[in-house]
Design a protein around this motif. Structure first.
Motif, PDB file in Angstrom:
ATOM      1  N   MET A 142       0.820  -1.212   0.000  1.00 21.62           N
ATOM      2  CA  MET A 142       0.000   0.000   0.000  1.00 21.62           C
ATOM      3  C   MET A 142       0.853   1.262   0.000  1.00 21.62           C
ATOM      4  SD  MET A 142      -3.111   0.789  -0.235  1.00 21.62           S
ATOM      5  CE  MET A 142      -4.083   2.292  -0.175  1.00 21.62           C
ATOM      6  N   ALA A 143       2.015   1.239   0.628  1.00 19.16           N
ATOM      7  CA  ALA A 143       2.865   2.428   0.681  1.00 19.16           C
ATOM      8  C   ALA A 143       3.349   2.818  -0.720  1.00 19.16           C
ATOM      9  CB  ALA A 143       4.054   2.185   1.604  1.00 19.16           C
ATOM     10  N   THR A 144       3.735   1.829  -1.527  1.00 18.93           N
ATOM     11  CA  THR A 144       4.195   2.119  -2.891  1.00 18.93           C
ATOM     12  C   THR A 144       3.037   2.614  -3.751  1.00 18.93           C
ATOM     13  OG1 THR A 144       5.875   0.381  -2.679  1.00 18.93           O
ATOM     14  CG2 THR A 144       5.391   1.171  -4.899  1.00 18.93           C
ATOM     15  N   LEU A 145       1.865   2.024  -3.580  1.00 19.17           N
ATOM     16  CA  LEU A 145       0.697   2.501  -4.325  1.00 19.17           C
ATOM     17  C   LEU A 145       0.369   3.935  -3.938  1.00 19.17           C
ATOM     18  CD1 LEU A 145      -1.805   2.250  -6.108  1.00 19.17           C
ATOM     19  CD2 LEU A 145      -2.968   1.112  -4.205  1.00 19.17           C
ATOM     20  N   THR A 146       0.447   4.256  -2.652  1.00 19.68           N
ATOM     21  CA  THR A 146       0.160   5.617  -2.204  1.00 19.68           C
ATOM     22  C   THR A 146       1.175   6.603  -2.754  1.00 19.68           C
ATOM     23  OG1 THR A 146      -0.762   4.701  -0.160  1.00 19.68           O
ATOM     24  CG2 THR A 146      -0.267   7.051  -0.177  1.00 19.68           C
ATOM     25  N   LEU A 147       2.433   6.198  -2.839  1.00 19.69           N
ATOM     26  CA  LEU A 147       3.445   7.051  -3.446  1.00 19.69           C
ATOM     27  C   LEU A 147       3.144   7.285  -4.925  1.00 19.69           C
ATOM     28  CD1 LEU A 147       6.085   8.612  -3.232  1.00 19.69           C
ATOM     29  CD2 LEU A 147       7.332   6.462  -3.521  1.00 19.69           C
ATOM     30  N   SER A 148       2.679   6.257  -5.614  1.00 19.43           N
ATOM     31  CA  SER A 148       2.273   6.417  -7.019  1.00 19.43           C
ATOM     32  C   SER A 148       1.118   7.400  -7.135  1.00 19.43           C
ATOM     33  CB  SER A 148       1.869   5.062  -7.612  1.00 19.43           C
ATOM     34  OG  SER A 148       2.882   4.103  -7.482  1.00 19.43           O
ATOM     35  N   ARG A 149       0.190   7.328  -6.221  1.00 17.76           N
ATOM     36  CA  ARG A 149      -0.949   8.245  -6.229  1.00 17.76           C
ATOM     37  C   ARG A 149      -0.497   9.680  -5.960  1.00 17.76           C
ATOM     38  NH1 ARG A 149      -4.747   5.416  -1.945  1.00 17.76           N
ATOM     39  NH2 ARG A 149      -5.620   7.516  -1.938  1.00 17.76           N
ATOM     40  N   TYR A 150       0.468   9.843  -5.081  1.00 16.84           N
ATOM     41  CA  TYR A 150       1.012  11.182  -4.812  1.00 16.84           C
ATOM     42  C   TYR A 150       1.639  11.775  -6.071  1.00 16.84           C
ATOM     43  CZ  TYR A 150       4.546  14.560  -3.247  1.00 16.84           C
ATOM     44  OH  TYR A 150       5.344  15.668  -3.124  1.00 16.84           O
ATOM     45  N   ILE A 151       2.371  10.947  -6.801  1.00 15.39           N
ATOM     46  CA  ILE A 151       3.008  11.414  -8.039  1.00 15.39           C
ATOM     47  C   ILE A 151       1.949  11.792  -9.071  1.00 15.39           C
ATOM     48  CG2 ILE A 151       4.491  10.702  -9.962  1.00 15.39           C
ATOM     49  CD1 ILE A 151       5.933   8.850  -7.930  1.00 15.39           C
ATOM     50  N   LEU A 152       0.933  10.951  -9.215  1.00 13.71           N
ATOM     51  CA  LEU A 152      -0.124  11.238 -10.191  1.00 13.71           C
ATOM     52  C   LEU A 152      -0.911  12.481  -9.811  1.00 13.71           C
ATOM     53  CD1 LEU A 152      -1.679   7.780 -11.166  1.00 13.71           C
ATOM     54  CD2 LEU A 152      -0.295   9.295 -12.578  1.00 13.71           C
ATOM     55  N   GLU A 153      -1.198  12.641  -8.532  1.00  7.58           N
ATOM     56  CA  GLU A 153      -1.985  13.795  -8.103  1.00  7.58           C
ATOM     57  C   GLU A 153      -1.194  15.090  -8.289  1.00  7.58           C
ATOM     58  OE1 GLU A 153      -4.743  14.645  -4.203  1.00  7.58           O
ATOM     59  OE2 GLU A 153      -4.513  12.600  -4.975  1.00  7.58           O
ATOM     60  N   THR A 154       0.127  15.011  -8.111  1.00  9.07           N
ATOM     61  CA  THR A 154       0.968  16.175  -8.385  1.00  9.07           C
ATOM     62  C   THR A 154       0.966  16.504  -9.873  1.00  9.07           C
ATOM     63  OG1 THR A 154       2.402  15.581  -6.513  1.00  9.07           O
ATOM     64  CG2 THR A 154       3.280  17.151  -8.114  1.00  9.07           C
ATOM     65  N   SER A 155       0.942  15.476 -10.703  1.00  7.64           N
ATOM     66  CA  SER A 155       0.970  15.694 -12.150  1.00  7.64           C
ATOM     67  C   SER A 155      -0.296  16.363 -12.664  1.00  7.64           C
ATOM     68  CB  SER A 155       1.176  14.362 -12.884  1.00  7.64           C
ATOM     69  OG  SER A 155       0.010  13.552 -12.811  1.00  7.64           O
ATOM     70  N   LEU A 156      -1.394  16.320 -11.887  1.00 13.90           N
ATOM     71  CA  LEU A 156      -2.626  16.974 -12.323  1.00 13.90           C
ATOM     72  C   LEU A 156      -2.421  18.466 -12.540  1.00 13.90           C
ATOM     73  CD1 LEU A 156      -5.335  15.280 -10.037  1.00 13.90           C
ATOM     74  CD2 LEU A 156      -4.928  14.861 -12.471  1.00 13.90           C
ATOM     75  N   MET A 157      -1.472  19.064 -11.836  1.00 17.09           N
ATOM     76  CA  MET A 157      -1.254  20.505 -11.946  1.00 17.09           C
ATOM     77  C   MET A 157      -0.403  20.885 -13.147  1.00 17.09           C
ATOM     78  SD  MET A 157      -0.753  21.669  -7.960  1.00 17.09           S
ATOM     79  CE  MET A 157       0.556  20.492  -7.642  1.00 17.09           C
TER      80      MET A 157
END
Length: 403
Positions: free
Chosen positions: A281-296
């Motif tokens: 789950m930690a690696t998936l959450t890190l992936s989500r953080y990267i994707l959410e940052t890319s939204l900007m």
């Protein structure tokens, strides 16, 4: 409610009538109805329902009658389906699931991982939709081109990269405030981009919050069990627009996007990749953080959602490894449809994007960083990035996109 008999009604009326000659009138109470009175009371009837029951019971069904043949001369309305759907689905099916993975130079290439089938393993889990999962993601891949966003910043003089980044950062705040699903946020951002790309008029900068609120409202109705109300969005926007403005913008946005809300989302892809590889789950959450940052970052949101999710997943795995770039396993090749050669260049650009997001000029848009710095999200925002291969001032450009 049970109907009263005529005798009881007469007694009640007589008892309630005042007597002449004084105000202190003793009201005679009616006696409690006996069992005999109750039996004699008329029963409520539903004549229409009983008549209908009798009518149905009198109908004889003749099973010997044949159904009339289908009249092919009558046109049948059909949904708009992508012309490339069948071709793309067949291509992805060969690439991800069949015995043949891809065709390189006309020569068949073997499936990189024929012995592993995640969906077959999950067949007993009804919530995994294992029977349909493959077709669902084939369908997503086939529709990515239909939701591609052009470079509308060239046609909208009042919009720029900074204004859009600030708007998306505010949309993340909305998602947190109302505790919406992450899919709602991604779809809301996608609807804003599609609307700005397809609308024929010049968008005023003052209307950006109204557009964002309408997009989040539509996305909430699509994804949420209990979406926020229009008044909630008006309040969170500081009442800069009216309820009528919001309703009008919602209708206009749906008309511009042609009521098509089934956009493929990078968030859905990255969750799929984590499941098939059984990632923690930690690696998936890190992936989500990267994707959410890319939204900007506008240019990254114009590329293929599945490829962006693959790059984010590779970067997250590499950041967890911290020593070298993570391997791109045959399982990932099979279920993403991309080779390491396809993903790694995009991964380095996404890594550069993460470095840029922490520069001073982007520090004002730190909602995503603050969100993923919390212990609920494993404090993944504090994970060190890979060494940046680009200069700090280098623009964020995706080679596969047209300018």
């Amino acid at each position: 409610m049970m109907l009263r008999s005529r005798s009881n009604n007469a007694m009640n009326i007589a008892a309630n009538q005042p007597k002449e000659g004084g105000a202190n009138v003793h009201i005679k109470r009616t006696k409690k109805p006996t069992e005999e009175d109750t039996i004699n009371e008329p029963k409520a009837k539903r004549a229409a329902l009983s008549d209908l029951s009798n009518a149905i019971s009198n109908v004889l069904i003749d099973s010997t009658k044949k159904i009339l043949p289908f009249d092919k001369s009558v046109p049948v309305p059909t949904r708009r389906v992508s012309k490339r759907l069948s071709n793309v689905k067949e291509e992805i099916k060969k690439e991800l699931e069949g015995e043949i993975a891809v065709e390189a130079n006309g020569q068949p290439v073997e499936n990189p991982c024929p012995s592993y089938n995640y969906d077959k393993e999950q067949a007993t889990d009804l919530l995994s939709f294992s029977e349909f999962a493959f077709d669902i993601f084939c369908y997503f891949r086939s529709r990515e081109s239909e939701f591609a966003v052009g470079n509308y910043l060239k046609r909208q003089p009042q919009l720029n990269h900074d204004a859009r980044a600030t708007l998306v950062d505010w949309m993340v705040e909305i998602q947190e405030t109302f505790e919406l699903n992450h899919e709602t946020l991604y779809l809301g951002v996608k609807l804003v981009d599609i609307y700005c790309d397809k609308v024929k008029v010049v968008i005023e900068k003052d209307n950006l919050q109204l557009i964002a609120c309408a997009a989040m409202l539509v996305a909430s109705k699509f994804d949420e069990r209990s979406p926020p109300l229009i008044d909630d969005f008006i309040y969170i926007a500081g009442q800069i627009f009216s309820r009528e403005d919001m309703m009008q913008m919602e209708m206009e946005l749906l008309d511009v996007v042609d009521f098509d809300l089934g956009a493929p989302l990078s968030y859905s892809y990255v969750r799929r990749y984590a499941r098939v590889t059984k990632t923690d789950m930690a690696t998936l959450t890190l992936s989500r953080y990267i994707l959410e940052t890319s939204l900007m970052f506008f240019d990254l949101n114009r590329m293929s959602e599945s490829l962006l999710a693959s790059a984010a997943f590779m970067l997250a795995s590499s950041m967890k490894n911290s020593e070298s770039v993570a391997e791109w396993s045959p399982v990932l090749h099979k279920y993403t449809g991309y080779t390491r050669k396809d993903v790694e260049p995009v991964m380095w650009m996404v890594n550069h994007m993460m470095h840029v997001s922490r520069q001073q000029k982007f520090r004002k848009n730190n909602t995503v960083y603050s969100k993923y710095s919390h212990e609920v999200f494993f404090e993944v925002a504090l994970t060190p990035f890979l060494i940046d291969k680009f200069a700090p001032s280098a623009p964020i450009q995706v080679p596969c996109l047209e300018p």
